[in-house]
Design a protein around this motif. Structure first.
Motif, PDB file in Angstrom:
ATOM      1  N   UNK A  30       1.985  20.564 -12.248  1.00  0.00           N
ATOM      2  CA  UNK A  30       1.428  19.145 -11.750  1.00  0.00           C
ATOM      3  C   UNK A  30       1.408  19.086 -10.388  1.00  0.00           C
ATOM      4  N   UNK A  31       2.435  19.655  -9.465  1.00  0.00           N
ATOM      5  CA  UNK A  31       2.387  19.661  -8.315  1.00  0.00           C
ATOM      6  C   UNK A  31       1.278  20.498  -7.639  1.00  0.00           C
ATOM      7  N   UNK A  32       0.926  21.562  -8.435  1.00  0.00           N
ATOM      8  CA  UNK A  32      -0.165  22.250  -7.971  1.00  0.00           C
ATOM      9  C   UNK A  32      -1.650  21.451  -8.318  1.00  0.00           C
ATOM     10  N   UNK A  33      -1.457  20.818  -9.320  1.00  0.00           N
ATOM     11  CA  UNK A  33      -2.873  20.091  -9.543  1.00  0.00           C
ATOM     12  C   UNK A  33      -2.811  18.861  -8.442  1.00  0.00           C
ATOM     13  N   UNK A  34      -1.753  18.206  -8.260  1.00  0.00           N
ATOM     14  CA  UNK A  34      -1.742  17.056  -7.251  1.00  0.00           C
ATOM     15  C   UNK A  34      -2.184  17.538  -5.812  1.00  0.00           C
ATOM     16  N   UNK A  35      -1.578  18.754  -5.465  1.00  0.00           N
ATOM     17  CA  UNK A  35      -2.014  19.385  -3.875  1.00  0.00           C
ATOM     18  C   UNK A  35      -3.533  19.738  -3.959  1.00  0.00           C
ATOM     19  N   UNK A  36      -4.274  20.308  -5.074  1.00  0.00           N
ATOM     20  CA  UNK A  36      -5.477  20.588  -5.214  1.00  0.00           C
ATOM     21  C   UNK A  36      -6.262  19.377  -5.136  1.00  0.00           C
ATOM     22  N   UNK A  37      -6.042  18.485  -5.734  1.00  0.00           N
ATOM     23  CA  UNK A  37      -6.855  17.047  -5.519  1.00  0.00           C
ATOM     24  C   UNK A  37      -6.450  16.388  -4.142  1.00  0.00           C
ATOM     25  N   UNK A  38      -5.374  16.658  -3.512  1.00  0.00           N
ATOM     26  CA  UNK A  38      -5.105  16.113  -2.176  1.00  0.00           C
ATOM     27  C   UNK A  38      -5.982  16.658  -1.144  1.00  0.00           C
ATOM     28  N   UNK A  70       8.111  16.619 -10.752  1.00  0.00           N
ATOM     29  CA  UNK A  70       9.103  17.496 -11.111  1.00  0.00           C
ATOM     30  C   UNK A  70       8.291  18.789 -11.961  1.00  0.00           C
ATOM     31  N   UNK A  71       7.201  18.679 -12.602  1.00  0.00           N
ATOM     32  CA  UNK A  71       6.590  19.702 -13.118  1.00  0.00           C
ATOM     33  C   UNK A  71       5.867  20.560 -11.953  1.00  0.00           C
ATOM     34  N   UNK A  72       6.010  21.946 -11.888  1.00  0.00           N
ATOM     35  CA  UNK A  72       5.360  22.835 -11.135  1.00  0.00           C
ATOM     36  C   UNK A  72       3.933  22.691 -11.015  1.00  0.00           C
TER      37      UNK A  72
END
Length: 299
Positions: A197-205, A193-195
């Motif tokens: 955190x979405x950015x963090x996850x996308x970068x690691x992905x 839900x936290x934008x």
């Protein structure tokens, strides 16, 4: 270990790699029954529980612990520092794993860079979570790979598979993890839900996808496509969905980016990821995590 990676050189041991892979893991073997080695299949229930962003990142941290320990031990002979493994939940040790005698400088360089990245992922996610970070759970590299290799039909019931025995075996062991990490981050993105955190996850992905593509290409180049395809077939059966594509296709094309018909990365639910790393659907522990993962998302 440094972060200085030179330009890869052409593999001087390609022919040796092909023979070694065929001898060690039976590159043309068909997928065996999943009951082999204690791996079973059942229907997978939907993820019903309500989870938080911290739960999702702790789920990812368990997987990063697994990858970091694998690559670091293969490259350096040692795993994560004690300061990078503590936290909430039951802390566990790592069984198995040792420095690999890399004969090819280009493979050592690739695996060293991935080790550096995975170690950084652990540190980063732990920093994001702060005091909420879970401890490294017990991890098994001693018997888990043999169980998986038998179930995939790569070896028979009397043989063992040690991915740290040589560089080709280590590369195939690396393949076991890489696509799983990519699909795990892809599936988790919609749950965050936290934008930020979405950015963090996308970068690691994105980094995990680079790793997966490199490992797939390296395996195909040394003639390991058939063995890797057997692993993808097993992972799809454990997952319970058509969410895998092999390293090589029926037309012998290298498939360095496993995608669906819309050229998108496959996305797995946390339960589907657990099915793979535990070695059985609906299990609460097993295979690489003999005592289960730490955190809310663990069964």
């Amino acid at each position: 270990m440094t972060n200085s990676i030179e330009k890869p050189v052409a593999p001087a041991t390609e022919a040796v790699g092909r023979r070694l892979l065929a001898r060690r893991v039976g590159a043309g073997a068909a997928v065996a029954a999943l009951a082999t080695g204690g791996m079973t299949v059942a229907s997978a229930p939907a993820q019903a529980q309500s989870i938080t962003d911290a739960d999702i990142f702790n789920f990812a941290l368990n997987l990063e612990y697994l990858e970091a320990e694998y690559y670091l031990r293969g490259v350096t002979g040692s795993g994560l520092a004690a300061g990078d493994t503590g936290g909430t939940g039951a802390s566990g040790g790592v069984t198995g794993g040792s420095a690999v005698n890399f004969r090819s400088d280009y493979l050592r360089q690739y695996m060293t860079k991935i080790a550096i990245d995975e170690q950084a992922h652990v540190k980063f996610i732990r920093a994001v979570l702060g005091s909420s970070a879970v401890a490294r759970p017990a991890i098994d590299f001693a018997t888990a790979f043999t169980t998986l290799a038998r179930a995939a039909g790569l070896i028979n019931g009397s043989q063992t598979f040690n991915p740290f025995a040589d560089e080709v075996s280590f590369l195939l062991g690396a393949f076991v993890f890489e696509d799983v990490g990519v699909t795990a981050y892809g599936g988790a993105a919609s749950l965050i839900s936290n934008r930020d955190f979405v950015s963090y996850a996308a970068s690691v992905l994105a980094v995990e996808a680079y790793h997966a593509g490199a490992v797939r290409t390296l395996i195909a180049n040394i003639g390991g496509g058939a063995a890797a395809n057997s692993v993808t077939a097993l992972r799809a059966q454990l997952s319970g969905a058509a969410d895998e594509v092999g390293v090589t296709t029926a037309t012998s094309m290298y498939n360095f980016a496993p995608t669906d018909s819309q050229a998108q990365t496959f996305r797995r639910s946390p339960r589907q990821v657990l099915n793979i790393v535990y070695g059985a659907q609906n299990a609460s522990s097993g295979l690489f995590f003999p005592a289960g993962m730490n955190g809310t998302i663990r069964s």
